[in-house]
Design a protein around this motif. Sequence first.
Motif, PDB file in Angstrom:
ATOM      1  N   ALA A 192       1.159  -1.650   0.242  1.00 55.07           N
ATOM      2  CA  ALA A 192      -0.004   0.111   0.369  1.00 55.07           C
ATOM      3  C   ALA A 192       1.277   1.232   0.118  1.00 55.07           C
ATOM      4  CB  ALA A 192      -0.802  -0.125   1.130  1.00 55.07           C
ATOM      5  N   GLU A 193       2.353   0.909   0.924  1.00 57.69           N
ATOM      6  CA  GLU A 193       3.090   2.134   0.639  1.00 57.69           C
ATOM      7  C   GLU A 193       3.248   2.574  -0.700  1.00 57.69           C
ATOM      8  OE1 GLU A 193       7.124   3.647   3.514  1.00 57.69           O
ATOM      9  OE2 GLU A 193       4.978   2.195   4.287  1.00 57.69           O
ATOM     10  N   ALA A 194       3.798   1.874  -1.569  1.00 60.24           N
ATOM     11  CA  ALA A 194       4.654   1.800  -2.958  1.00 60.24           C
ATOM     12  C   ALA A 194       2.983   2.186  -3.578  1.00 60.24           C
ATOM     13  CB  ALA A 194       5.388   0.382  -3.016  1.00 60.24           C
ATOM     14  N   GLY A 195       1.891   2.360  -3.534  1.00 59.91           N
ATOM     15  CA  GLY A 195       0.911   2.439  -4.453  1.00 59.91           C
ATOM     16  C   GLY A 195       0.044   1.243  -4.561  1.00 59.91           C
ATOM     17  N   ILE A 196       0.227   0.448  -4.258  1.00 64.56           N
ATOM     18  CA  ILE A 196       0.025  -0.959  -4.513  1.00 64.56           C
ATOM     19  C   ILE A 196      -1.095  -1.712  -4.071  1.00 64.56           C
ATOM     20  CG2 ILE A 196       0.482  -3.880  -5.634  1.00 64.56           C
ATOM     21  CD1 ILE A 196       3.659  -2.252  -5.537  1.00 64.56           C
ATOM     22  N   ASN A 197      -1.943  -1.337  -4.782  1.00 64.48           N
ATOM     23  CA  ASN A 197      -3.377  -2.237  -4.196  1.00 64.48           C
ATOM     24  C   ASN A 197      -4.135  -3.344  -4.552  1.00 64.48           C
ATOM     25  OD1 ASN A 197      -4.570  -1.139  -7.366  1.00 64.48           O
ATOM     26  ND2 ASN A 197      -5.268   1.100  -6.548  1.00 64.48           N
ATOM     27  N   VAL A 198      -3.787  -3.997  -5.237  1.00 62.68           N
ATOM     28  CA  VAL A 198      -4.387  -5.634  -5.977  1.00 62.68           C
ATOM     29  C   VAL A 198      -2.754  -6.709  -5.417  1.00 62.68           C
ATOM     30  CG1 VAL A 198      -5.056  -6.877  -7.435  1.00 62.68           C
ATOM     31  CG2 VAL A 198      -6.015  -4.568  -6.954  1.00 62.68           C
ATOM     32  N   ASN A 199      -3.172  -7.965  -4.973  1.00 64.43           N
ATOM     33  CA  ASN A 199      -2.208  -8.529  -4.950  1.00 64.43           C
ATOM     34  C   ASN A 199      -2.457  -9.890  -5.182  1.00 64.43           C
ATOM     35  OD1 ASN A 199       0.610  -9.423  -4.073  1.00 64.43           O
ATOM     36  ND2 ASN A 199       0.417  -9.731  -1.986  1.00 64.43           N
ATOM     37  N   LEU A 200      -1.885 -10.350  -6.068  1.00 64.07           N
ATOM     38  CA  LEU A 200      -3.022 -11.643  -6.797  1.00 64.07           C
ATOM     39  C   LEU A 200      -1.951 -13.045  -5.808  1.00 64.07           C
ATOM     40  CD1 LEU A 200      -1.715 -10.839 -11.002  1.00 64.07           C
ATOM     41  CD2 LEU A 200      -3.706 -10.059  -9.227  1.00 64.07           C
ATOM     42  N   ALA A 201      -2.657 -12.639  -4.645  1.00 68.08           N
ATOM     43  CA  ALA A 201      -2.472 -14.211  -4.001  1.00 68.08           C
ATOM     44  C   ALA A 201      -3.511 -14.092  -3.374  1.00 68.08           C
ATOM     45  CB  ALA A 201      -0.944 -13.544  -3.120  1.00 68.08           C
ATOM     46  N   PRO A 202      -3.845 -15.148  -2.551  1.00 63.12           N
ATOM     47  CA  PRO A 202      -3.121 -15.980  -1.994  1.00 63.12           C
ATOM     48  C   PRO A 202      -3.595 -16.959  -2.756  1.00 63.12           C
ATOM     49  CG  PRO A 202      -4.740 -15.768  -0.083  1.00 63.12           C
ATOM     50  CD  PRO A 202      -4.964 -14.656  -1.224  1.00 63.12           C
ATOM     51  N   VAL A 203      -2.273 -18.363  -2.707  1.00 64.82           N
ATOM     52  CA  VAL A 203      -2.680 -19.696  -3.624  1.00 64.82           C
ATOM     53  C   VAL A 203      -3.740 -20.723  -2.732  1.00 64.82           C
ATOM     54  CG1 VAL A 203      -1.205 -21.270  -4.690  1.00 64.82           C
ATOM     55  CG2 VAL A 203      -0.707 -19.333  -4.469  1.00 64.82           C
ATOM     56  N   ALA A 204      -4.250 -21.233  -3.288  1.00 65.37           N
ATOM     57  CA  ALA A 204      -5.625 -21.438  -2.906  1.00 65.37           C
ATOM     58  C   ALA A 204      -5.075 -23.516  -2.726  1.00 65.37           C
ATOM     59  CB  ALA A 204      -7.070 -20.982  -3.027  1.00 65.37           C
ATOM     60  N   ASP A 205      -4.869 -23.466  -3.859  1.00 68.18           N
ATOM     61  CA  ASP A 205      -4.709 -24.589  -4.528  1.00 68.18           C
ATOM     62  C   ASP A 205      -4.454 -25.916  -3.665  1.00 68.18           C
ATOM     63  OD1 ASP A 205      -5.089 -23.582  -7.316  1.00 68.18           O
ATOM     64  OD2 ASP A 205      -2.657 -22.889  -7.180  1.00 68.18           O
ATOM     65  N   VAL A 206      -4.890 -26.540  -3.747  1.00 70.53           N
ATOM     66  CA  VAL A 206      -4.701 -28.108  -2.741  1.00 70.53           C
ATOM     67  C   VAL A 206      -4.176 -29.035  -3.632  1.00 70.53           C
ATOM     68  CG1 VAL A 206      -5.285 -29.735  -1.434  1.00 70.53           C
ATOM     69  CG2 VAL A 206      -6.553 -27.653  -1.795  1.00 70.53           C
ATOM     70  N   VAL A 207      -2.268 -29.256  -3.031  1.00 73.12           N
ATOM     71  CA  VAL A 207      -1.723 -29.894  -3.943  1.00 73.12           C
ATOM     72  C   VAL A 207      -1.609 -31.055  -2.740  1.00 73.12           C
ATOM     73  CG1 VAL A 207       0.894 -30.764  -4.713  1.00 73.12           C
ATOM     74  CG2 VAL A 207       0.053 -28.747  -4.940  1.00 73.12           C
ATOM     75  N   PRO A 208      -1.678 -32.395  -3.258  1.00 72.21           N
ATOM     76  CA  PRO A 208      -1.998 -33.436  -2.363  1.00 72.21           C
ATOM     77  C   PRO A 208      -0.686 -34.032  -2.060  1.00 72.21           C
ATOM     78  CG  PRO A 208      -4.003 -33.924  -3.984  1.00 72.21           C
ATOM     79  CD  PRO A 208      -3.012 -33.166  -4.397  1.00 72.21           C
ATOM     80  N   ALA A 209      -0.257 -34.615  -0.892  1.00 74.81           N
ATOM     81  CA  ALA A 209       1.261 -34.854  -0.474  1.00 74.81           C
ATOM     82  C   ALA A 209       1.562 -36.243  -1.426  1.00 74.81           C
ATOM     83  CB  ALA A 209       0.596 -35.667   1.101  1.00 74.81           C
ATOM     84  N   LYS A 210       0.801 -36.808  -2.071  1.00 74.05           N
ATOM     85  CA  LYS A 210       1.459 -37.587  -2.989  1.00 74.05           C
ATOM     86  C   LYS A 210       1.927 -37.341  -4.114  1.00 74.05           C
ATOM     87  CE  LYS A 210      -3.024 -39.301  -4.815  1.00 74.05           C
ATOM     88  NZ  LYS A 210      -3.893 -40.633  -5.038  1.00 74.05           N
ATOM     89  N   ILE A 211       0.890 -36.099  -4.426  1.00 75.04           N
ATOM     90  CA  ILE A 211       2.142 -35.348  -5.299  1.00 75.04           C
ATOM     91  C   ILE A 211       2.448 -34.287  -5.092  1.00 75.04           C
ATOM     92  CG2 ILE A 211       0.943 -34.100  -7.466  1.00 75.04           C
ATOM     93  CD1 ILE A 211      -1.662 -34.953  -6.878  1.00 75.04           C
ATOM     94  N   GLY A 212       2.677 -33.631  -4.524  1.00 73.97           N
ATOM     95  CA  GLY A 212       3.869 -33.156  -3.948  1.00 73.97           C
ATOM     96  C   GLY A 212       4.751 -32.205  -4.561  1.00 73.97           C
ATOM     97  N   THR A 213       6.197 -32.761  -5.487  1.00 75.06           N
ATOM     98  CA  THR A 213       7.100 -31.298  -6.249  1.00 75.06           C
ATOM     99  C   THR A 213       6.606 -31.875  -7.357  1.00 75.06           C
ATOM    100  OG1 THR A 213       8.014 -33.071  -5.823  1.00 75.06           O
ATOM    101  CG2 THR A 213       8.365 -30.854  -4.395  1.00 75.06           C
ATOM    102  N   LYS A 214       5.619 -33.128  -7.669  1.00 76.26           N
ATOM    103  CA  LYS A 214       5.660 -33.497  -9.234  1.00 76.26           C
ATOM    104  C   LYS A 214       4.324 -33.066  -9.684  1.00 76.26           C
ATOM    105  CE  LYS A 214       4.859 -37.965  -8.485  1.00 76.26           C
ATOM    106  NZ  LYS A 214       5.522 -38.352  -6.570  1.00 76.26           N
ATOM    107  N   ASN A 215       3.467 -31.653  -8.794  1.00 78.45           N
ATOM    108  CA  ASN A 215       2.845 -30.629  -9.568  1.00 78.45           C
ATOM    109  C   ASN A 215       3.684 -29.452  -9.648  1.00 78.45           C
ATOM    110  OD1 ASN A 215       1.030 -27.796  -8.104  1.00 78.45           O
ATOM    111  ND2 ASN A 215       0.480 -29.309  -9.499  1.00 78.45           N
ATOM    112  N   ALA A 216       4.615 -29.352 -10.926  1.00 75.37           N
ATOM    113  CA  ALA A 216       5.142 -28.413 -11.449  1.00 75.37           C
ATOM    114  C   ALA A 216       4.290 -26.646 -11.249  1.00 75.37           C
ATOM    115  CB  ALA A 216       4.944 -28.414 -13.419  1.00 75.37           C
ATOM    116  N   PRO A 217       3.231 -26.934 -11.360  1.00 71.88           N
ATOM    117  CA  PRO A 217       3.092 -24.941 -11.695  1.00 71.88           C
ATOM    118  C   PRO A 217       2.975 -24.819  -9.577  1.00 71.88           C
ATOM    119  CG  PRO A 217       1.133 -25.539 -12.123  1.00 71.88           C
ATOM    120  CD  PRO A 217       1.946 -26.810 -11.828  1.00 71.88           C
ATOM    121  N   ILE A 218       2.608 -25.124  -8.586  1.00 67.93           N
ATOM    122  CA  ILE A 218       2.516 -25.060  -7.264  1.00 67.93           C
ATOM    123  C   ILE A 218       2.982 -25.658  -6.729  1.00 67.93           C
ATOM    124  CG2 ILE A 218       0.917 -24.561  -5.600  1.00 67.93           C
ATOM    125  CD1 ILE A 218      -0.002 -23.208  -8.397  1.00 67.93           C
ATOM    126  N   GLY A 219       3.237 -26.803  -6.178  1.00 69.27           N
ATOM    127  CA  GLY A 219       4.020 -27.987  -5.562  1.00 69.27           C
ATOM    128  C   GLY A 219       5.551 -28.129  -5.500  1.00 69.27           C
TER     129      GLY A 219
END
Length: 346
Positions: free
Chosen positions: A129-156
């Motif tokens: 806000a101090e920098a003049g930014i009024n929208v943050n493209l966050a938070p991530v609400a995606d659920v990555v199951p533990a069995k997938i983990g880092t094999k999920n390229a965009p999130i995990g």
Amino acid sequence: MRAQAEELVDQMTVEQQAASLVMAGVPATGASTGELKAMKEQGISNVFLRGRSQLSLKQTATKVGAITKTLKSNVPEDLAVWVATDQEGGFVRVLQGSGFTELPTATKQGQWSSEKLSSNITQVGEELAEAGINVNLAPVADVVPAKIGTKNAPIGYFGRQYGNTAETVTSAITTVTDALNSAGVQPVVKHFPGLGRVAKNTDTSSGVTDTVIGTDATDLEPFKEAINQGNSWIMISNARYTELDAQNDAPFSEKIISGLLRQDLGYEGVVISDDLCEARQIASVDMGQRAVKFVAAGGTVPLCVNSDQAIVMAKALSNAAKKDQKFAATVREAAVVELEAKLRQQ
């Protein structure tokens, strides 16, 4: 507020309504004079700071101030120019200069107490806000199951998830959206209807398809809670979901945006796209038509990380609206939703 937004929109030309929807990307280190001039002439009033920047908070505020000052005349009633960025934490942290908190990955944030998470995100929001930014493209609400983990390229792979269960993610994102809001920054919950089960990244791959998430999937729970909370926007994933609409990628799916998100889940606010310009997933679709198809499906703000192509999108929306009365009404409705959000942010 709806009536006021309608009144303002009806004073706008079709070109102005169309341009008001598009969010155009500029470098986080500042937009060039040429970029600003072109965006001002087209009527664009929403900007996304892309890439990575080592500028300090104070330097960033100066760059953002120049953007806001130039585009202010494109917004009626002295409403806000939306300036957005991606300040999730970890690998996805656009603003990295002095004065900006070095936030860890969401996976690490998800291990904090709700009090610590709230305190840290409030601080991040206050910096934005101090920098003049009024929208943050966050938070991530995606659920990555533990069995997938880092094999999920965009999130995990990047640790962008707050946890491996819908319950954990839901708890974290509601804390984050409240904290950002308290700092005067609009949170954006992403990537509906969930990007935690795919293998590839839609930014760099085509044919990214989820074959699991349906209307009763627990992956929808964080989004449902965000909708009930009533203080965040929703970003649409670029993937395809065979259980929801086997024929269309999510940003072009009326079944997913107008059907599932708006009608079934009752969401009435701003629906923003993921990047529609450089994503490999949708590269086969004509540039202007990407924005047209997104808005036609029920979307509000087509996001494009390239300002030149964002202008192409604004023109395509305007041209389509002039040729088709039904689509003109759709553009008008999206502009009303958008201005309503700007009125609320006053």
